[in-house]
Design a protein around this motif. Structure first.
Motif, PDB file in Angstrom:
ATOM      1  N   ASP A   1      -6.393  -8.237   5.116  1.00  0.00           N
ATOM      2  CA  ASP A   1      -6.297  -6.972   5.959  1.00  0.00           C
ATOM      3  C   ASP A   1      -7.315  -7.061   7.206  1.00  0.00           C
ATOM      4  N   ILE A   2      -7.042  -6.241   8.047  1.00  0.00           N
ATOM      5  CA  ILE A   2      -7.965  -6.326   9.346  1.00  0.00           C
ATOM      6  C   ILE A   2      -8.309  -4.907   9.956  1.00  0.00           C
ATOM      7  N   THR A   3      -9.476  -4.711  10.049  1.00  0.00           N
ATOM      8  CA  THR A   3      -9.980  -3.448  10.648  1.00  0.00           C
ATOM      9  C   THR A   3      -9.789  -3.391  11.914  1.00  0.00           C
ATOM     10  N   ASN A   4     -10.063  -2.142  12.529  1.00  0.00           N
ATOM     11  CA  ASN A   4      -9.888  -1.937  14.165  1.00  0.00           C
ATOM     12  C   ASN A   4     -11.027  -2.888  14.662  1.00  0.00           C
ATOM     13  N   GLY A   5     -12.298  -3.122  13.996  1.00  0.00           N
ATOM     14  CA  GLY A   5     -13.225  -3.805  14.694  1.00  0.00           C
ATOM     15  C   GLY A   5     -12.994  -5.306  14.444  1.00  0.00           C
TER      16      GLY A   5
ATOM     17  N   GLN B   1       3.460   9.295  13.018  1.00  0.00           N
ATOM     18  CA  GLN B   1       3.243   8.361  12.164  1.00  0.00           C
ATOM     19  C   GLN B   1       3.779   7.083  12.895  1.00  0.00           C
ATOM     20  N   VAL B   2       3.170   6.094  12.094  1.00  0.00           N
ATOM     21  CA  VAL B   2       3.281   4.522  12.713  1.00  0.00           C
ATOM     22  C   VAL B   2       4.796   4.002  12.153  1.00  0.00           C
ATOM     23  N   GLN B   3       5.399   3.341  12.665  1.00  0.00           N
ATOM     24  CA  GLN B   3       6.585   2.512  12.214  1.00  0.00           C
ATOM     25  C   GLN B   3       6.208   1.087  12.302  1.00  0.00           C
ATOM     26  N   LEU B   4       6.611   0.351  11.381  1.00  0.00           N
ATOM     27  CA  LEU B   4       6.094  -1.074  11.198  1.00  0.00           C
ATOM     28  C   LEU B   4       7.342  -2.035  11.151  1.00  0.00           C
TER      29      LEU B   4
ATOM     30  N   ARG C   1      -3.061   1.631   7.218  1.00  0.00           N
ATOM     31  CA  ARG C   1      -3.672   2.774   6.470  1.00  0.00           C
ATOM     32  C   ARG C   1      -4.337   3.555   7.770  1.00  0.00           C
ATOM     33  N   ARG C   2      -4.087   4.932   7.862  1.00  0.00           N
ATOM     34  CA  ARG C   2      -4.493   5.624   8.704  1.00  0.00           C
ATOM     35  C   ARG C   2      -6.055   6.268   8.522  1.00  0.00           C
ATOM     36  N   ILE C   3      -6.964   6.008   9.597  1.00  0.00           N
ATOM     37  CA  ILE C   3      -8.308   6.260   9.407  1.00  0.00           C
ATOM     38  C   ILE C   3      -8.596   7.796  10.085  1.00  0.00           C
TER      39      ILE C   3
ATOM     40  N   GLY D   1      -2.662  -4.413   7.345  1.00  0.00           N
ATOM     41  CA  GLY D   1      -3.011  -5.338   6.211  1.00  0.00           C
ATOM     42  C   GLY D   1      -1.461  -6.002   5.930  1.00  0.00           C
ATOM     43  N   TRP D   2      -1.631  -7.078   5.109  1.00  0.00           N
ATOM     44  CA  TRP D   2      -0.283  -7.613   4.704  1.00  0.00           C
ATOM     45  C   TRP D   2      -0.564  -7.766   2.917  1.00  0.00           C
ATOM     46  N   TYR D   3       0.621  -7.374   2.432  1.00  0.00           N
ATOM     47  CA  TYR D   3       0.756  -7.293   0.987  1.00  0.00           C
ATOM     48  C   TYR D   3       1.830  -8.337   0.771  1.00  0.00           C
TER      49      TYR D   3
END
Length: 117
Positions: free
Chosen positions: A50-54, A1-4, A98-100, A35-37
């Motif tokens: 938010d920003i997608t992979n693309g 999993q990712v750590q931020l 958010r994992r895709i 993304g940012w909340y």
């Protein structure tokens, strides 16, 4: 999993700028929508951008034209450039991934942004 891990918050006056950074580690950065909340005093947490992979971006109406989300894939880092800050922007800002395609959700610890004269 990712750590931020977020950084870059602080106290600024109305009209000033800040740039938040969120460094991701532990997983492949490109597998996530980033993304940012934010959560202001007495308010619910809300999405800011938010920003997608693309590289496709979306923004809350309240920040359009003032905030810019971007990312550096080589550094596994997402940024939030905040200009023309207002007192209503005061909040704890959280980085989100958010994992895709699973939809699994991960949060950073948050960084405080205070806009006050």
């Amino acid at each position: 999993q990712v750590q931020l891990e977020e950084s870059g918050g602080g106290l600024v006056q109305p009209g000033e700028s800040l740039r938040l950074s969120c460094a991701a580690s532990g997983s492949i950065f490109s597998l996530y929508v980033m993304g940012w909340y934010r959560q202001g005093p007495g308010k619910q947490r809300e999405v800011v951008a938010d920003i997608t992979n693309g590289g496709r971006t979306t923004y809350a109406d309240s920040v359009k034209g003032r905030f810019t989300v971007s990312k550096d894939n080589a550094k596994s880092t997402v940024y939030l450039q905040m200009n023309s800050l207002k007192p209503d922007d005061t909040a704890v800002y959280y980085c989100h991934a958010r994992r895709i395609p699973t939809g699994s959700s991960y949060w950073g610890q948050g960084t405080q942004v205070t806009v006050s004269s």
